[in-house]
Design a protein around this motif. Structure first.
Motif, short mmCIF file in Angstrom:
data_model
loop_
_atom_site.label_atom_id
_atom_site.label_comp_id
_atom_site.label_asym_id
_atom_site.label_seq_id
_atom_site.Cartn_x
_atom_site.Cartn_y
_atom_site.Cartn_z
N ARG A 178 -18.56 13.06 -47.07
CA ARG A 178 -17.52 12.09 -47.36
C ARG A 178 -17.58 11.61 -48.81
O ARG A 178 -16.54 11.34 -49.42
N TYR A 179 -18.79 11.54 -49.38
CA TYR A 179 -18.94 10.96 -50.71
C TYR A 179 -19.18 11.99 -51.80
O TYR A 179 -19.36 11.61 -52.95
N MET A 180 -19.19 13.26 -51.45
CA MET A 180 -19.45 14.28 -52.46
C MET A 180 -18.91 15.63 -51.97
O MET A 180 -19.13 16.00 -50.82
N PRO A 181 -18.18 16.37 -52.85
CA PRO A 181 -17.74 17.72 -52.46
C PRO A 181 -18.91 18.69 -52.45
O PRO A 181 -19.97 18.44 -53.06
N GLY A 182 -18.75 19.80 -51.77
CA GLY A 182 -19.80 20.80 -51.72
C GLY A 182 -19.51 21.96 -52.66
O GLY A 182 -18.50 21.99 -53.37
N ILE A 183 -20.40 22.92 -52.67
CA ILE A 183 -20.21 24.13 -53.48
C ILE A 183 -19.16 25.01 -52.82
O ILE A 183 -18.85 24.87 -51.63
N HIS A 184 -18.59 25.92 -53.60
CA HIS A 184 -17.64 26.89 -53.07
C HIS A 184 -18.38 28.21 -52.92
O HIS A 184 -18.65 28.88 -53.91
N GLY A 185 -18.71 28.55 -51.69
CA GLY A 185 -19.46 29.77 -51.45
C GLY A 185 -20.05 29.75 -50.05
O GLY A 185 -19.39 29.33 -49.09
N TYR A 186 -21.30 30.17 -49.93
CA TYR A 186 -21.95 30.27 -48.64
C TYR A 186 -23.37 29.71 -48.72
O TYR A 186 -24.02 29.77 -49.77
N PHE A 187 -23.81 29.19 -47.59
CA PHE A 187 -25.20 28.82 -47.43
C PHE A 187 -25.85 29.84 -46.49
O PHE A 187 -25.28 30.18 -45.45
N GLY A 188 -27.02 30.30 -46.88
CA GLY A 188 -27.79 31.20 -46.03
C GLY A 188 -28.85 30.42 -45.27
O GLY A 188 -28.71 29.22 -45.02
N PRO A 189 -29.95 31.06 -44.89
CA PRO A 189 -31.01 30.37 -44.15
C PRO A 189 -31.54 29.17 -44.93
O PRO A 189 -31.71 29.21 -46.14
N PHE A 190 -31.79 28.09 -44.19
CA PHE A 190 -32.23 26.84 -44.81
C PHE A 190 -33.39 26.30 -43.98
O PHE A 190 -33.24 26.04 -42.78
N LYS A 191 -34.54 26.16 -44.61
CA LYS A 191 -35.71 25.60 -43.94
C LYS A 191 -36.13 24.30 -44.61
O LYS A 191 -36.08 24.17 -45.83
N TYR A 192 -36.57 23.39 -43.76
CA TYR A 192 -37.01 22.07 -44.23
C TYR A 192 -38.39 21.81 -43.66
O TYR A 192 -38.60 21.83 -42.44
N TYR A 193 -39.35 21.57 -44.54
CA TYR A 193 -40.73 21.26 -44.16
C TYR A 193 -40.93 19.76 -44.36
O TYR A 193 -41.03 19.28 -45.49
N ARG A 194 -41.02 19.03 -43.26
CA ARG A 194 -41.09 17.57 -43.35
C ARG A 194 -42.41 17.09 -43.93
O ARG A 194 -42.48 15.98 -44.46
N PHE A 195 -43.46 17.89 -43.82
CA PHE A 195 -44.74 17.54 -44.41
C PHE A 195 -45.12 18.50 -45.53
O PHE A 195 -46.29 18.54 -45.95
N GLY A 196 -44.14 19.23 -46.05
CA GLY A 196 -44.41 20.13 -47.15
C GLY A 196 -45.15 21.39 -46.72
O GLY A 196 -45.59 21.52 -45.57
N THR A 197 -45.30 22.33 -47.64
CA THR A 197 -46.01 23.58 -47.37
C THR A 197 -46.39 24.22 -48.70
O THR A 197 -45.75 23.99 -49.73
N ASN A 198 -47.43 25.03 -48.63
CA ASN A 198 -47.83 25.80 -49.81
C ASN A 198 -47.22 27.19 -49.83
O ASN A 198 -47.16 27.83 -50.86
N GLU A 199 -46.75 27.62 -48.65
CA GLU A 199 -46.16 28.96 -48.53
C GLU A 199 -44.86 28.87 -47.75
O GLU A 199 -44.85 28.53 -46.57
N ILE A 200 -43.77 29.17 -48.43
CA ILE A 200 -42.45 29.13 -47.79
C ILE A 200 -42.15 30.48 -47.14
O ILE A 200 -42.30 31.54 -47.78
N LYS A 201 -41.74 30.44 -45.88
CA LYS A 201 -41.32 31.64 -45.17
C LYS A 201 -39.84 31.50 -44.85
O LYS A 201 -39.47 30.89 -43.84
N ASN A 202 -39.03 32.02 -45.73
CA ASN A 202 -37.58 31.87 -45.56
C ASN A 202 -36.89 33.13 -46.09
O ASN A 202 -36.35 33.14 -47.20
N GLN A 203 -36.93 34.17 -45.29
CA GLN A 203 -36.30 35.42 -45.68
C GLN A 203 -34.79 35.35 -45.46
O GLN A 203 -34.31 34.64 -44.58
N LEU A 204 -34.07 36.11 -46.27
CA LEU A 204 -32.61 36.15 -46.15
C LEU A 204 -32.24 36.93 -44.88
O LEU A 204 -32.55 38.11 -44.75
N HIS A 205 -31.60 36.27 -43.94
CA HIS A 205 -31.22 36.91 -42.68
C HIS A 205 -29.96 36.22 -42.15
O HIS A 205 -29.65 35.09 -42.57
#
Length: 1104
Positions: free
Chosen positions: A349-376
């Motif tokens: 409501r308060y901000m427009p988004g990008i024009h394109g696509y979002f792929g896989p999105f991971k959120y680590y609530r306590f952080g991580t040293n190694e991100i596992k987020n392959q494009l799928h």
């Protein structure tokens, strides 16, 4: 002759005797102490049923029979659960007997507090039922005809908590130990959250996916989260694909909004220069941001990894296996609480988004040293990238062609600027050195898009004269293709590769109805091999192009999890909210040509088709004739039809305004006055005139128009800027039921522009929006859905499913969807069924149930195969209001399949569900089918029984009678309908059983049968006697005949006559008496039968 007289006298005497016996027995049966031949009932029943209780059953059989007593439990999860059954056979007929039955209940029932038995522990009530059935031969059960059944509901006793004397089974002991020693643990919780698992199309507007997070259930995890609020350690990893750079100053990738509607940590944005900006709120309550000076590329999958640790931010940007690293340290620690407010992916409501696509999105609530987020899914995202690269090539090639054609002003056959792949043309170039090829594309590109190239060659004259743009060219391609898209070969439909190539070109040029059609073809396999990945790609392309139909298509798929789309209500809301906002704008422009109010016509219903009319029809001509004569209602009706384009009539705003003016100027109908005043205010079809419009509004309000009150509020607020009076008018309109008044009053609560209440009151605004949405108000539904989707208002919990339902209803009323439905219907009426099918498919893919039913109907009519028909039948029943005919067809499919498949019970239950939905929608056929299924022993859902004022305790015949009565009420009263015939048969059967339960009435029935035989014998005999009497009279009157002839005649008559005159008279009197007595007997029988029939059809209070 004596023997004949004796026989006749015997028949008459027998009839009299039978009639006397019937009357005497009929009188005697009125006493209460008489027991019918077949009877069963409870002589004594305990107040509370327990193990060891005794039940006494009183019964009598007319012949050998089998009797049974059962104990049936009803629980929260099951009904009709038989826990005890005792059967015995009675071989002594016509004897009233009493049987004592000892009830022995299972341990799981009698001691369910001691042992684990969840099914029994929630028992609601117990039913004791007794039944009586005939025996054919020996102990063989006959037709299982239920002669009499008594049910009595009694309460459960307080079962004994002491253990039984006997040992329970090993399984019961094991289950008891497991339940007693069970250690209850919290469900598994993870700090790693998959925000997106499937690509999301973003249009660059204020629409995205809302995610809201709750505190951890685990105390340890929750303590760690609360500690991290001022010392955060979080990680975001998201893939994005940019089609355009940000068209505004900032575009949202991720942003966090707190409960005060303020931006909170963390915001990841894209700038207009293609840079990444990260903003956070510090523990000092200050906001701070930094910018990475790196222009992100277009048409590339880019991975953004953002690590936040206390006050430090690390950003990794990766594409084409190359990483770019940015690090920034804020002045103080970052304040981060993800349970405060909500997180938005893309636009909000308060901000427009990008024009394109979002792929896989991971959120680590306590952080991580190694991100596992392959494009799928890899195949889908790769195909999406390939499709956009091809579109870029195709657009470049087409622009070059259009430019050269417009510069050369020559047709393609002689155009020297356009080279063709012809050996003679190349040979000619060597002979004529002055002829040179100036085209800017390669021969490989021309061959790759040869279908498009040939199309462009054929349209060069139009290109030169009209200077076509890319979108216009895409529309021409689309309309050309859908007019002849299908080929039928060997009773199989096929879509030629040429049509597919042109649709792909149309999609690339910005016509995203072509994208939606391609997605449908690939997902359904209609005329082309199915390819789910390509179907997903074109669905996303269409949605990213901001096409209303493609957005509704994506929302519908995510709502129900169809065709490989994951079920995700938040993603569905993101798509539907976009269409809802567009529909709100479209609503104010619905008078435009490309929009029509949806008028739903089911092609399989002749009554729907007969409601259509046009300007040349008799109904329209008569309406116009009445309007010209000055009939107010006809004038207003005609104006409405022409303004909105209803009932097949084309829009004609100028004529509509003329009729609105004539009806308004009569000053008789407040609605007519209001309609014309609004046209004057808005200047639609007439020159804007605020003064006259305002005067008419005041007159309409004085005449009682509620909408005019809202109009006065609009005039005071928008034109006069008098918000105090505007709010008063809006409040009056809202209190009187105006949905526009409710919405406008909600806006005043939201903005605080009312001088009397100069503060924001979101709770009051939401209440007004929700009330207006119940009337189908588009803008109010969009506002109410936003509050439900975010759960950001205190006292309003998040309800994404409710938000999606609200938006679906208003999106289906979109004027552009109505225009497509109208185009499809017009194509069908003029015989272009294939074109109608394509346009109905486009509407059906939005989730519109009626369009789906029409597609299934056309697939059946065109013999396009089983898959096409049932795909859309199955899709249509996912809607809240599917067409009853579709429900009946699918119910028939389940019912007839239940007899040939192993899972027959499950299929039969689904058939009951389909017929129930059709019956609740008012379908007489659905009600009739439910009555048939109830007769066959199928259990009907409780909501269906409640709808017919029945209950699970009613007998089968009682339920059937209530269903058939409701069915007969809504059917045509002037016609003999299946429900009325079935109801009559049911009531006649009950009346007949009531008659045969009494000996006297049964004897009366037998006497009526004898009476019919008497009629058959005596009536012809009377006719013969009358003929003989008339013949004798004629002979006596023939005085002119000679004596000799008379003697001869008398001799012949004497030789042939076997009855004297006295015998004939006596026989005539006897036959008259027999007919009279038979008539009396039949009248008594039919009167008795009619009495019992009336007792079935008329309430007892009326009879008494």
């Amino acid at each position: 002759m004596n023997w004949f007289q004796t026989r006749v006298f015997g028949i008459v005497f027998s009839a009299c005797f039978l009639l006397d016996v019937c009357v005497l027995e009929g009188i005697s049966t009125q006493r209460d102490d008489t027991t019918p031949d077949n009877f069963i009932g409870f002589d004594s029943v305990p107040d509370k049923v327990a193990d060891g209780s005794v039940v006494r059953v009183r019964y009598q059989c007319s012949r050998p029979c089998q009797l049974a007593v059962e104990v049936v439990l009803s629980t929260l999860r099951k009904t009709d659960l038989v826990v005890f059954r005792r059967k015995w056979i009675s071989s002594t007929p016509q004897t009233l007997r009493i049987q004592q039955v000892l009830l022995r209940l299972p341990l799981s029932v009698s001691h369910h507090h001691h042992y684990f038995h969840k099914t029994m522990s929630d028992t609601q009530n117990v039913t004791l039922q007794a039944s009586l059935d005939y025996l054919k031969k020996g102990s063989e059960i006959g037709s299982m005809l239920r002669i009499y059944k008594v049910q009595r509901v009694v309460q459960l006793s307080l079962w004994s908590r002491t253990a039984p004397a006997g040992c329970p089974s090993w399984s019961a002991q094991l289950m008891s130990l497991m339940s007693n020693n069970r250690i209850h643990q919290c469900p598994h919780e993870s700090d790693v959250i998959d925000m997106l698992k499937f690509p999301l199309a973003s249009t660059g507007e204020h629409f995205g996916v809302v995610r809201r997070f709750q505190p951890f259930i685990s105390r340890a995890l929750e303590r760690a989260r609360l500690h991290a609020v001022t010392e955060p350690s979080i990680t975001f990893s998201v893939w994005i694909y940019l089609l355009k750079w940000c068209q505004q100053k900032h575009c949202g990738i991720i942003h966090h909004v707190d409960k005060k509607h303020l931006f909170d940590s963390v915001l990841i944005q894209l700038s207009e220069t293609g840079d990444i900006i990260i903003q956070a709120r510090l523990t000092t309550r200050e906001d701070e941001a930094f910018q990475s000076h790196l222009m992100l590329p277009l048409w590339k999958w880019i991975r953004l990894d953002c690590y936040i640790l206390d006050s430090k931010v690390l950003l990794n940007v990766t594409w084409d296996a190359k990483s770019h690293r940015f690090e920034y340290v804020f002045r103080n620690s970052i304040h981060y609480d993800d349970t405060d407010g909500y997180l938005v992916i893309g636009g909000g409501r308060y901000m427009p988004g990008i024009h394109g696509y979002f792929g896989p999105f991971k959120y680590y609530r306590f952080g991580t040293n190694e991100i596992k987020n392959q494009l799928h899914p890899m195949s889908t995202v790769q195909e999406l990238d390939r499709a956009h690269v091809e579109c870029q090539e195709m657009r470049t090639f087409t622009k070059a062609f259009l430019h050269q054609v417009s510069e050369s002003h020559l047709l393609s056959q002689t155009n020297e600027a356009v080279c063709s792949n012809n050996l003679l043309r190349h040979w000619g170039q060597f002979e004529n050195r002055e002829t040179t090829c100036t085209q800017t594309w390669t021969m490989e590109t021309q061959q790759k898009y040869i279908t498009l190239f040939h199309f462009l060659q054929g349209e060069e004259e139009i290109i030169q004269t009209e200077h076509l743009g890319m979108k216009h060219l895409g529309s021409i391609l689309f309309e050309l293709t859908i007019s002849s898209i299908f080929l039928v070969e060997e009773k199989q439909i096929k879509i030629p590769s040429k049509s597919m190539a042109l649709l792909q070109a149309s999609s690339c040029f910005g016509n995203h109805r072509a994208s939606l059609l391609l997605a449908t073809i690939y997902l359904s396999g209609l005329g082309h091999p199915a390819n789910q990945e390509k179907g997903h790609v074109y669905s996303l392309i269409g949605a990213s192009g901001d096409d209303r139909f493609a957005l509704m298509h994506a929302g519908f798929k995510h709502t129900h999890g169809l065709d490989g789309f994951p079920q995700d209500m938040d993603m569905a809301y993101g798509y539907y909210s976009n269409v809802g906002s567009q529909s709100s704008i479209d609503r104010s422009r619905i008078h435009e040509y490309k929009q029509y109010t949806p008028h739903f016509i089911y092609l399989g219903n002749e009554e729907d088709l007969n409601t259509l009319t046009d300007e040349s029809s008799d109904a329209f001509q008569y309406l116009q004739f009445q309007a010209e004569r000055g009939d107010l209602e006809s004038q207003r009706r005609l104006g409405t039809m022409l303004y909105w384009g209803q009932n097949g009539v084309s829009k004609d705003i100028a004529n509509a305004v003329k009729w609105f003016e004539k009806s308004a100027m009569q000053m008789k109908d407040p609605a007519a006055v209001y309609d014309y005043s609004i046209l004057l205010m808005k200047g639609q079809g007439v020159k804007r005139n605020y003064t006259q419009g305002f005067q008419l509004l005041k007159k309409a309000a004085a005449m009682g128009s509620i909408n005019a009150l809202n109009g006065l509020g609009w005039y005071h607020g928008i034109v006069l800027k008098d918000h105090r009076n505007a709010a008063k008018y809006f409040e009056q309109a809202a209190l009187n039921g105006s949905d526009d008044g409710m919405f406008n009053l909600g806006i005043y609560h939201l903005t605080g522009e009312n001088p009397d209440k100069p503060w924001r009151n979101e709770s009051a605004a939401f209440e007004q929006f929700l009330n207006a949405s119940r009337f189908g108000h588009v803008a109010a539904s969009v506002e109410a859905a936003w509050y439900l989707s975010t759960g950001s208002l205190e006292g309003v919990s998040k309800d994404v499913e409710g938000a999606v339902t609200l938006l679906q209803k208003v999106c289906k009323q979109n004027g552009h969807l109505g225009f497509m439905m109208r185009e499809a219907l017009q194509a069908h009426l003029r015989g272009a069924w294939e074109e109608a099918l394509v346009k109905y498919i486009l509407a059906a893919e939005t989730g519109l149930g009626l369009a789906q039913s029409n597609v299934a109907h056309l697939c059946e009519e065109l013999s396009f195969g089983y898959d096409c028909r049932w795909r859309y039948h199955n899709h249509s029943i996912l809607n809240s209001d599917p067409h009853p005919s579709t429900l009946l067809k699918i119910g028939d499919y389940y019912y007839y399949s239940s007899g040939t498949r192993g899972n027959s019970l499950s299929l039969a239950e689904q058939a009951v569900s389909m017929y129930s939905r059709a019956a609740l929608a008012g379908s007489p056929q659905g009600m009739f089918n439910l009555a048939v299924l109830a007769q066959k022993g199928h259990i009907l859902p409780l909501n269906v029984l409640d709808f017919f004022n029945a209950s699970c305790r009613d007998g089968v015949e009682s339920v059937m009678e209530k269903i058939l009565k409701r069915c007969a009420e809504i059917e045509d009263d002037e016609a003999v309908t299946p429900c009325s015939v079935a109801l009559l048969g049911l009531q006649m059967g009950k009346a007949w059983r009531s008659v045969t339960q009494s000996r006297a009435q049964l004897l009366l029935a037998y006497a009526s049968i004898v009476s019919m035989f008497v009629f058959v014998v005596v009536v012809p005999l009377q006719g013969c006697l009358e003929q003989r009497t008339r013949a004798s009279a004629l002979r006596r009157r023939a005085a002119s005949v000679s004596q000799t002839d008379q003697a001869d005649d008398l001799g012949r008559a004497a030789g042939s006559t076997w009855l004297t005159v006295n015998d004939q008279q006596w026989l005539s009197q006897a036959s008259d008496l027999a007919v009279t007595l038979s008539g009396v007997c039949l009248s008594a029988f039919w009167t008795t039968l009619l009495y019992h029939l009336l007792r079935q059809t008329i309430p007892s209070t009326v009879i008494q």
